[in-house]
Structure formats: C-alpha cells, structure tokens
Scaffold this motif. Structure first.
Motif, PDB file in Angstrom:
ATOM      1  N   VAL A  82       0.857  -1.189   0.000  1.00  0.00           N
ATOM      2  CA  VAL A  82       0.000   0.000   0.000  1.00  0.00           C
ATOM      3  C   VAL A  82       0.894   1.240   0.000  1.00  0.00           C
ATOM      4  CG1 VAL A  82      -1.797   1.276   1.216  1.00  0.00           C
ATOM      5  CG2 VAL A  82      -1.813  -1.238   1.243  1.00  0.00           C
ATOM      6  N   PRO A  83       0.983   1.950  -1.119  1.00  0.00           N
ATOM      7  CA  PRO A  83       1.832   3.148  -1.170  1.00  0.00           C
ATOM      8  C   PRO A  83       1.362   4.219  -0.191  1.00  0.00           C
ATOM      9  CG  PRO A  83       1.275   2.393  -3.382  1.00  0.00           C
ATOM     10  CD  PRO A  83       0.403   1.623  -2.429  1.00  0.00           C
ATOM     11  N   ASP A  84       2.305   4.858   0.458  1.00  0.00           N
ATOM     12  CA  ASP A  84       2.031   5.979   1.345  1.00  0.00           C
ATOM     13  C   ASP A  84       2.192   7.247   0.509  1.00  0.00           C
ATOM     14  OD1 ASP A  84       1.969   7.981   3.228  1.00  0.00           O
ATOM     15  OD2 ASP A  84       3.442   7.082   4.570  1.00  0.00           O
ATOM     16  N   VAL A  85       1.074   7.769  -0.027  1.00  0.00           N
ATOM     17  CA  VAL A  85       1.153   8.860  -0.994  1.00  0.00           C
ATOM     18  C   VAL A  85       1.748  10.128  -0.381  1.00  0.00           C
ATOM     19  CG1 VAL A  85      -0.707   7.989  -2.448  1.00  0.00           C
ATOM     20  CG2 VAL A  85      -1.251   9.519  -0.536  1.00  0.00           C
ATOM     21  N   ALA A  86       1.746  10.220   0.952  1.00  0.00           N
ATOM     22  CA  ALA A  86       2.361  11.383   1.598  1.00  0.00           C
ATOM     23  C   ALA A  86       3.866  11.417   1.374  1.00  0.00           C
ATOM     24  CB  ALA A  86       2.051  11.386   3.096  1.00  0.00           C
ATOM     25  N   GLU A  97      11.585  12.276 -15.200  1.00  0.00           N
ATOM     26  CA  GLU A  97      10.221  11.731 -15.250  1.00  0.00           C
ATOM     27  C   GLU A  97      10.029  10.548 -14.302  1.00  0.00           C
ATOM     28  OE1 GLU A  97       9.994  10.807 -19.410  1.00  0.00           O
ATOM     29  OE2 GLU A  97       9.248  12.809 -19.894  1.00  0.00           O
ATOM     30  N   LYS A  98      10.739  10.560 -13.173  1.00  0.00           N
ATOM     31  CA  LYS A  98      10.598   9.469 -12.205  1.00  0.00           C
ATOM     32  C   LYS A  98      10.355  10.037 -10.819  1.00  0.00           C
ATOM     33  CE  LYS A  98      12.894   5.670 -12.731  1.00  0.00           C
ATOM     34  NZ  LYS A  98      13.919   4.590 -12.769  1.00  0.00           N
ATOM     35  N   ALA A  99       9.570   9.288 -10.013  1.00  0.00           N
ATOM     36  CA  ALA A  99       9.279   9.688  -8.638  1.00  0.00           C
ATOM     37  C   ALA A  99       9.494   8.505  -7.713  1.00  0.00           C
ATOM     38  CB  ALA A  99       7.838  10.190  -8.508  1.00  0.00           C
ATOM     39  N   TYR A 100       9.683   8.818  -6.424  1.00  0.00           N
ATOM     40  CA  TYR A 100       9.787   7.801  -5.382  1.00  0.00           C
ATOM     41  C   TYR A 100       8.537   7.841  -4.518  1.00  0.00           C
ATOM     42  CZ  TYR A 100      14.911   7.745  -6.152  1.00  0.00           C
ATOM     43  OH  TYR A 100      16.164   7.642  -6.684  1.00  0.00           O
ATOM     44  N   VAL A 101       8.170   6.678  -3.970  1.00  0.00           N
ATOM     45  CA  VAL A 101       7.135   6.614  -2.947  1.00  0.00           C
ATOM     46  C   VAL A 101       7.438   5.417  -2.054  1.00  0.00           C
ATOM     47  CG1 VAL A 101       5.519   5.124  -4.227  1.00  0.00           C
ATOM     48  CG2 VAL A 101       4.643   6.726  -2.512  1.00  0.00           C
ATOM     49  N   PHE A 102       7.234   5.562  -0.755  1.00  0.00           N
ATOM     50  CA  PHE A 102       7.398   4.431   0.153  1.00  0.00           C
ATOM     51  C   PHE A 102       6.082   3.676   0.252  1.00  0.00           C
ATOM     52  CE2 PHE A 102      11.061   6.893   1.244  1.00  0.00           C
ATOM     53  CZ  PHE A 102      12.003   5.967   1.655  1.00  0.00           C
ATOM     54  N   ALA A 103       6.190   2.360   0.414  1.00  0.00           N
ATOM     55  CA  ALA A 103       5.006   1.516   0.494  1.00  0.00           C
ATOM     56  C   ALA A 103       5.063   0.672   1.760  1.00  0.00           C
ATOM     57  CB  ALA A 103       4.892   0.618  -0.737  1.00  0.00           C
ATOM     58  N   ASP A 104       3.897   0.416   2.336  1.00  0.00           N
ATOM     59  CA  ASP A 104       3.779  -0.421   3.526  1.00  0.00           C
ATOM     60  C   ASP A 104       3.269  -1.797   3.141  1.00  0.00           C
ATOM     61  OD1 ASP A 104       4.561   1.428   5.614  1.00  0.00           O
ATOM     62  OD2 ASP A 104       2.720   2.512   5.161  1.00  0.00           O
ATOM     63  N   ALA A 105       3.750  -2.810   3.862  1.00  0.00           N
ATOM     64  CA  ALA A 105       3.404  -4.202   3.565  1.00  0.00           C
ATOM     65  C   ALA A 105       2.299  -4.690   4.503  1.00  0.00           C
ATOM     66  CB  ALA A 105       4.640  -5.091   3.705  1.00  0.00           C
TER      67      ALA A 105
END
Length: 338
Positions: A82-86, A97-105
């Motif tokens: 589940v990506p943490d959009v914050a 043209e690239k971004a990072y996002v952290f995701a929770d399992a």
C-alpha cells in the motif's frame, strides 16, 4: 498542491512516467518495484500491488536467511503493498520523469506485516501518541567518498579531489579539504532540495574524504524515510563525478569509522519539551530516558550491530578514538554512547 491532495494531478504536473515503490528492509536496503504511472494510480484504487514476502528474508549480502517456518519460506506468499502517498517525491538522481514513494506491507486480510521496519517504528510512535507525546529526532550521517573500486579484494582509497590529488591525511573540519568535493556536495544539495530532504549543516570528518551531514529536527518516521533516500542520492551524486559513496561502518581499516548519530527529544501536544523544566534543569523523565538507554542499548546492539563491518568499528577503539563503546552518560562527551 501536495501529492496527498491529489496524487494523479501531482504526477501529471511533474511529468512523471515511472514511480519507484520503495520497501525498506531491516538492513535499510530499499527493495520494491518500479511501476508505470498509470499502473501506480490503478494500484491506489484496486490495491492490486504485491511483493513476495521473501523480500524481508534477504540478508545484507543478498542471500536469503530462511525462516523458522519452513512451510512459509517454501510458499513465499505475497504481501499487499500500500503506497504511502504522503511520501511521494521527485527522484532527481534516478533520471527524468521518475518519482519515489514508500510503500507499507500488509497481509491479505489487511494486518500489518510486522517484519516491515516502517510498521515497527509506527507502532513505537503510537505508544508515544497514546500518552500525548511526540518523539522528535535529528539524524547525523557520516559517510566516505571513495575512488571507484572494481576489485572487492583491494582496499578503498580516497578519490581525486578538485586539486588533482587524493587525500592522504586527516582533515577534520577543514573547509579547504571540504571544498575539494564541492561539485559532488552541490549536486547532492540540489538533489535533496528537489526531493524535499531537510538537510542542515555539512562538515569534513576525521577520515580521508569522510563527510558528515546533519538533518533538521522532525518526526521520526518521515525522517527515517528521508535518511534512506539521502543515502541513495549520495551514491547517485558521487557516481556523477566518477566517485563512489559508502555508509559502511568501517570501510577503511586505518581510518575513522562511520555511524549515524541521533539527537532525540520528546515533546507534549503543545510542543513543550519533557526532558527539561522551566529552569532548564533535567526532569525526572529525562533521567528515566537515560537509564532506559543504558539498559537497552547493549540489547539493541545485538540487532543493530550484527554486521562484520560494524563489529570491526566497535573493535577498533585504538584507531578510532570517537568510537562509542561505553553506555555511561555525560554531557558533551563523544566517547560515550549516551
């Protein structure tokens, strides 16, 4: 507009075509997947974004550690990501043209996957929240810039600076020595500003081409994410100028080790510190905090200093005078752990 307000519009405005979904493991390694933007946005709606649970069984050397549950290890069930959009941010060092996002399992029934360090930290912070407290931290990271080293059997050496020479002696706090790496430092600050990393001051540390960066104080979970991004961006910035960067605890035997210092405080809901009274005297809570660190740091070291490199750093007190090995405490005493 922030990514939290409208992720789709933010991605469109920034011209993002790919999103790297990052899943930190217990070693601080960023695992995960890269998704096209359309697939990423779809995963926010249908939650059909998965990663094998074995991602949390990988050792620091890339081998799998196995599991106490052999059946579980053999099945290697998926985790729901589940990506943490914050945490969405631009990825300046990873290409345009690239971004990072952290995701929770999570398990498929939406239980948190507790091997995930982000869940562990969030659970600890919830204990503070239940008491009306907030943990405030400020990390300091030490790292080395090194010359490229394609042969792992050869020792690391300092890179060539702007003057065409490599450092051969220590230059702690030396501004002229720091200036030798100005192109890398400037690129790193540019990357950090683009990604929203709250960097503060920078110094030349005791080792040859060893630097230390300070972060501004803030909440623990966002700063933990940003520290991992900083490590990645530092390596990217160094490679842009023909160097490498390492955060290993003891990368060069005869030089000072590297660590991450952590400034910590606890405040109430109004932002008042709980470690000092109005007269700036230590509170009883502060004494208990220090006592807890003294009691549990040796246990923590079994988990946090379990690599060969970290052991070599602890063992090398005779070489590295600033290696903290004593759990006693004193104000402004760098040789103590507290």
């Amino acid at each position: 507009m922030t990514p939290t307000d409208d992720p789709k519009r933010w991605l469109e405005q920034q011209g993002i075509r790919e999103v790297e979904c990052l899943v930190p493991d217990v070693n601080g390694v960023l695992r995960g997947k890269t998704l096209l933007t359309a697939k990423f946005l779809k995963s926010l709606e249908d939650r059909a974004f998965y990663l094998p649970s074995s991602a949390f069984l990988v050792c620091i050397d890339g081998r799998y550690s196995g599991s106490n549950d052999e059946g579980f290890a053999y099945q290697d069930p998926d985790m729901r990501m589940v990506p943490d959009v914050a945490t969405l941010c631009l990825a300046p060092g990873a290409g345009a043209e690239k971004a990072y996002v952290f995701a929770d399992a999570f398990h498929m029934d939406d239980r948190p996957w507790m091997a995930s360090p982000r869940h562990v930290l969030r659970a600890v912070l919830d204990l503070y929240h239940q008491r009306g407290w907030r943990a405030v931290v400020a990390p300091e990271l030490e790292f080395y810039l090194t010359a490229p080293n394609p042969d792992p059997d050869r020792p690391l050496i300092a890179p060539v600076g702007r003057n065409g020479r490599s450092e051969t002696v220590q230059h702690p706090y030396d501004m002229a020595a720091l200036e030798e790496f100005e192109p890398v430092i400037r690129r790193l600050y540019d990357y950090a500003a683009t990604a929203g990393l709250p960097l503060d001051t920078l110094i030349h540390e005791s080792g040859t081409a060893q630097l230390e960066i300070n972060f501004l104080h803030g909440d623990a979970l966002p700063l933990a994410d940003k520290v991992l991004l900083f490590k990645r961006m530092t390596r990217q910035a160094a490679q842009q100028y023909g160097m490498h960067a390492t955060f290993m605890a003891k990368p060069i035997a005869a030089q000072a080790g590297s660590s991450m210092h952590l400034h910590m405080s606890v405040v109430d809901e109004a932002g008042n510190t709980l470690f000092a009274g109005r007269d700036d005297a230590d509170t009883e809570m502060f004494g208990h905090f220090i006592g807890g660190l003294q009691k549990y740091i040796p246990v923590r070291d079994l988990l946090g200093e379990d690599f060969v490199q970290t052991y070599l750093r602890v063992k090398s007190v005779e070489v590295d005078l600033f290696q903290s090995v004593v759990t006693s405490w004193e104000r402004d005493h760098l040789l103590l752990k507290v």
